[in-house]
Structure formats: C-alpha cells, structure tokens
Scaffold this motif. Sequence first.
Motif, short mmCIF file in Angstrom:
data_model
loop_
_atom_site.label_atom_id
_atom_site.label_comp_id
_atom_site.label_asym_id
_atom_site.label_seq_id
_atom_site.Cartn_x
_atom_site.Cartn_y
_atom_site.Cartn_z
N ARG A 5 0.82 -1.22 0.00
CA ARG A 5 0.00 0.00 0.00
C ARG A 5 0.85 1.27 0.00
N ARG A 6 2.16 1.08 0.17
CA ARG A 6 3.10 2.20 0.23
C ARG A 6 2.68 3.19 1.32
N GLU A 7 2.48 2.63 2.51
CA GLU A 7 2.10 3.42 3.67
C GLU A 7 3.08 3.22 4.81
N LEU A 8 3.35 4.30 5.51
CA LEU A 8 4.24 4.26 6.67
C LEU A 8 3.43 4.70 7.89
N HIS A 9 3.41 3.85 8.91
CA HIS A 9 2.63 4.14 10.11
C HIS A 9 3.56 4.24 11.31
N ARG A 10 3.23 5.13 12.21
CA ARG A 10 3.87 5.16 13.53
C ARG A 10 2.74 5.12 14.55
N GLY A 11 2.57 3.94 15.15
CA GLY A 11 1.40 3.73 16.00
C GLY A 11 0.15 3.75 15.12
N THR A 12 -0.81 4.61 15.46
CA THR A 12 -2.03 4.72 14.67
C THR A 12 -1.95 5.84 13.64
N ASP A 13 -0.83 6.56 13.63
CA ASP A 13 -0.69 7.70 12.72
C ASP A 13 -0.05 7.27 11.40
N VAL A 14 -0.57 7.81 10.31
CA VAL A 14 0.04 7.60 9.00
C VAL A 14 1.05 8.72 8.77
N ILE A 15 2.29 8.34 8.51
CA ILE A 15 3.35 9.32 8.26
C ILE A 15 3.43 9.58 6.76
N VAL A 16 3.19 10.81 6.38
CA VAL A 16 3.20 11.16 4.95
C VAL A 16 4.63 11.47 4.52
N VAL A 17 5.12 10.73 3.53
CA VAL A 17 6.45 10.98 2.97
C VAL A 17 6.34 10.94 1.45
N THR A 18 7.30 11.55 0.79
CA THR A 18 7.33 11.54 -0.68
C THR A 18 7.69 10.14 -1.17
N PRO A 19 7.32 9.80 -2.41
CA PRO A 19 7.67 8.48 -2.96
C PRO A 19 9.17 8.19 -2.89
N GLN A 20 10.01 9.20 -3.13
CA GLN A 20 11.46 8.98 -3.08
C GLN A 20 11.91 8.60 -1.68
N VAL A 21 11.39 9.27 -0.68
CA VAL A 21 11.78 8.97 0.70
C VAL A 21 11.29 7.58 1.09
N PHE A 22 10.08 7.22 0.68
CA PHE A 22 9.57 5.88 0.97
C PHE A 22 10.45 4.82 0.32
N ASP A 23 10.79 5.03 -0.96
CA ASP A 23 11.65 4.07 -1.66
C ASP A 23 13.03 3.99 -1.00
N VAL A 62 15.04 13.45 6.07
CA VAL A 62 13.58 13.31 6.06
C VAL A 62 13.20 11.87 6.39
N ALA A 63 13.93 10.90 5.82
CA ALA A 63 13.67 9.49 6.11
C ALA A 63 13.88 9.19 7.59
N ARG A 64 14.96 9.72 8.15
CA ARG A 64 15.22 9.52 9.57
C ARG A 64 14.09 10.10 10.42
N SER A 65 13.70 11.31 10.10
CA SER A 65 12.64 11.98 10.86
C SER A 65 11.34 11.19 10.79
N ALA A 66 11.05 10.60 9.63
CA ALA A 66 9.80 9.87 9.45
C ALA A 66 9.71 8.65 10.36
N ILE A 67 10.86 8.06 10.70
CA ILE A 67 10.85 6.87 11.55
C ILE A 67 11.37 7.16 12.96
N GLY A 68 11.39 8.45 13.32
CA GLY A 68 11.76 8.82 14.69
C GLY A 68 13.24 8.82 14.97
#
Length: 207
Positions: A5-23, A62-68
């Motif tokens: 689904r190309r989704e990143l979650h932290r707990g119940t929150d969906v973390i919005v990141v760009t496709p490049q950062v997700f990849d 940005v990737a680091r920030s997205a995963i805490g």
Amino acid sequence: MDTDRRELHRGTDVIVVTPQVFDLLVYLICNRERVVSKDDLVSAIWKGRIVSDAALTTRLNVARSAIGDSGEKQRLIRTLPRKGFRFVGTVHEGDRPSGAAVVSDSRVESLKPALALPDKPSIAVLPFENMSGDPEQEYFADGIVEEITTALSRFKWIFVIARNSSFSFKGKAVDIKEVGRRLGVRYVLEGSVRKASGKGSDYRTVD
C-alpha cells in the motif's frame, strides 16, 4: 511499513512521505545486511540521475525523521563516513498484509520479502569451500574470492555485492536462492578450492 500500500505508520498515525523517501527507506531496510553506497542509492532511487550530496542528505534526514531518528542520534539509519549508509534497526515481519514490516531500534532480525533487484546484472561471490583439509588454504581460498570480486567490480555495468556481505555466509550451509533473495542479486557464484600435491593449487567454481 506496508510496501504493497506504500504506507508508513507510527502507531495509529500515518506518516506522509514523498515516494522517493519511501523508496529510500525500503531500499535501506531491504539491504540492511550491508553498507549501501551513494552510488547504490542513486542507481536504485534516482535511476542513475545526477544527485548532489546535499539533496541526498536532505532525503536521508527526512527518512530519519519519518521513523523517529535523527542525524545526531543515528539509531536506525547510520552514516559511515566515506563508505555509505546502513539501516541498523530491528526489522520484524508483522502479521499484516503482504510486504508489511515493523521496525524498532535495536538489533537486526530477518525480513522475509525478497529484495528488489538492481537495474543491471547483479552477482555475489560467496566464500569458497576449502576441500584440501589444510587450514592454511583458507587464506588462499579467501584470496581467490577477493580477487574475483575485485575483478568483477571493475565492470561498471555489473552490480557486485561487497566482500563483507558475501563473507557473512562463510562456513554456513546455504540455499543459493535464499542467498540471492537476501542479498538482492540475480546471480550467485560459489566454488571450492583443493590443493594439488606437486602442482601448486587449483580451484573450480560452480554457478
């Protein structure tokens, strides 16, 4: 992280990141058993386009920030100066839809989904088996593997797994398909070395 689904979650929150950062996150996690170079990232994420160091650093932050994580702490994504980057967090495959994974910040564990193959031919040269019964021939066997790895790496159109990653399988009974899946390569070279009395040393390789 749900790669389907190309989704990143932290707990119940969906973390919005760009496709490049997700990849970028997916690539680092899937290749966590080795140090990933800047060239590896540019080839996999930017498809070989020219990317400045500043742009790459921005995406990593940005990737680091997205995963805490952060550039100062580097609990999950570590920068190795003049070498590259490595994901060092624990990865658990969750009881979730296909491709889902749960990440925490201790030691690394297994991730079952197969790694994405590079866009060019890829190969890993595994440590050769010493069949001579002479422990001193271990150095000779390892030297052959290093020479083959170095020779292959001179061809820019081939993606060659670094020695340290390949040698993590030394002395282990391995399944070639599993090795290819874990290292993210299409080809795996294995072989053996046997000392021939009075004829120096010879070796044979098996695809």
